[in-house]
Write a protein that holds these residues in place. Structure first.
Motif, PDB file in Angstrom:
ATOM      1  N   ILE A   1      53.194  38.579  26.148  1.00 11.37           N
ATOM      2  CA  ILE A   1      54.043  37.522  26.692  1.00 11.37           C
ATOM      3  C   ILE A   1      54.633  38.020  28.011  1.00 11.37           C
ATOM      4  N   GLY A   2      54.648  37.147  29.010  1.00 12.06           N
ATOM      5  CA  GLY A   2      55.213  37.525  30.309  1.00 12.06           C
ATOM      6  C   GLY A   2      54.319  37.053  31.432  1.00 12.06           C
ATOM      7  N   THR A   3      54.364  37.751  32.557  1.00  7.18           N
ATOM      8  CA  THR A   3      53.634  37.336  33.755  1.00  7.18           C
ATOM      9  C   THR A   3      52.415  38.214  33.994  1.00  7.18           C
ATOM     10  N   VAL A   4      51.253  37.578  33.976  1.00  3.78           N
ATOM     11  CA  VAL A   4      50.022  38.234  34.410  1.00  3.78           C
ATOM     12  C   VAL A   4      49.991  38.068  35.928  1.00  3.78           C
ATOM     13  N   THR A   5      49.777  39.161  36.637  1.00  2.00           N
ATOM     14  CA  THR A   5      49.789  39.129  38.101  1.00  2.00           C
ATOM     15  C   THR A   5      48.385  39.363  38.637  1.00  2.00           C
ATOM     16  N   VAL A   6      47.951  38.476  39.523  1.00  2.00           N
ATOM     17  CA  VAL A   6      46.682  38.642  40.217  1.00  2.00           C
ATOM     18  C   VAL A   6      47.006  39.064  41.640  1.00  2.00           C
ATOM     19  N   ARG A   7      46.502  40.227  42.035  1.00  2.00           N
ATOM     20  CA  ARG A   7      46.774  40.762  43.381  1.00  2.00           C
ATOM     21  C   ARG A   7      45.473  40.824  44.171  1.00  2.00           C
ATOM     22  N   VAL A   8      45.574  40.576  45.474  1.00  2.00           N
ATOM     23  CA  VAL A   8      44.412  40.586  46.366  1.00  2.00           C
ATOM     24  C   VAL A   8      44.788  41.293  47.657  1.00  2.00           C
ATOM     25  N   TRP A   9      43.868  42.134  48.166  1.00  2.38           N
ATOM     26  CA  TRP A   9      44.054  42.756  49.474  1.00  2.38           C
ATOM     27  C   TRP A   9      42.688  43.139  50.029  1.00  2.38           C
ATOM     28  N   LEU A  10      42.657  43.475  51.314  1.00  2.68           N
ATOM     29  CA  LEU A  10      41.419  43.910  51.961  1.00  2.68           C
ATOM     30  C   LEU A  10      41.450  45.401  52.210  1.00  2.68           C
ATOM     31  N   GLU A  11      40.251  46.002  52.111  1.00  5.21           N
ATOM     32  CA  GLU A  11      40.082  47.421  52.403  1.00  5.21           C
ATOM     33  C   GLU A  11      38.926  47.629  53.377  1.00  5.21           C
ATOM     34  N   VAL A  12      39.024  48.732  54.118  1.00  3.75           N
ATOM     35  CA  VAL A  12      37.940  49.227  54.949  1.00  3.75           C
ATOM     36  C   VAL A  12      37.844  50.720  54.644  1.00  3.75           C
ATOM     37  N   ASP A  13      36.646  51.200  54.344  1.00  2.00           N
ATOM     38  CA  ASP A  13      36.432  52.611  53.985  1.00  2.00           C
ATOM     39  C   ASP A  13      37.370  53.047  52.858  1.00  2.00           C
ATOM     40  N   SER A  14      37.523  52.189  51.849  1.00  2.00           N
ATOM     41  CA  SER A  14      38.351  52.458  50.661  1.00  2.00           C
ATOM     42  C   SER A  14      39.840  52.630  50.972  1.00  2.00           C
ATOM     43  N   LYS A  15      40.269  52.135  52.129  1.00  2.00           N
ATOM     44  CA  LYS A  15      41.692  52.204  52.498  1.00  2.00           C
ATOM     45  C   LYS A  15      42.216  50.787  52.705  1.00  2.00           C
TER      46      LYS A  15
END
Length: 146
Positions: free
Chosen positions: A110-124
């Motif tokens: 129970i609670g908040t499932v969080t979906v996060r998104v970001w971009l990487e270049v060369d694993s950074k």
């Protein structure tokens, strides 16, 4: 860096011949209905077999068009442990859609499932993470029998 214009968690994405997306049922809340006359304990790692999707739309500057990026999509349980992580490489266009289809939604906590998104270049990471919350609830419904 590319700018995130849209991040949405939804049940389904439909794309037309002109590459325009229709986002079906934006997910904000999900409820596990528990049927029975006795208290039922939901396993902490319970997952519903539901299909769902993450849609993001990135805006590029002229200098960024054609550059390679990896979009990382991370799904966190309410206790902030990782449920799922996908890494999708792509070549950036002027307005670039990224669609991630997932089977199975985490409903055990129970609670908040969080979906996060970001971009990487060369694993950074090259962008700040953006997020979309989905609230998970458990409801008890009286059943027949037992």
């Amino acid at each position: 860096m590319p700018k995130l214009l849209t991040l949405v968690v939804c049940e389904k994405i439909i794309v037309d011949d002109s590459n325009n997306a229709s986002l079906i049922v934006l997910m904000q809340n999900i409820s596990a209905s528990l049927i029975g006359n006795k208290k039922i304990e939901v396993p902490k790692d319970a997952v519903t077999p539901q299909a769902w999707a993450v849609f993001s739309l990135w805006l590029a500057t002229e200098q960024e068009i054609g550059n390679e990026f990896v979009q990382v999509t991370q799904v966190l349980w309410p206790d902030e442990t990782e449920f799922k992580r996908t890494e999708l490489p792509f070549t950036l266009s002027a307005m670039h859609q990224v669609r991630v289809n997932i089977i199975g939604f985490p409903i055990g906590q129970i609670g908040t499932v969080t979906v996060r998104v970001w971009l990487e270049v060369d694993s950074k990471p090259v962008t700040e993470p953006a997020y979309w919350p989905v609230n998970v609830a458990h409801e008890m419904t009286k059943g027949t029998g037992e």
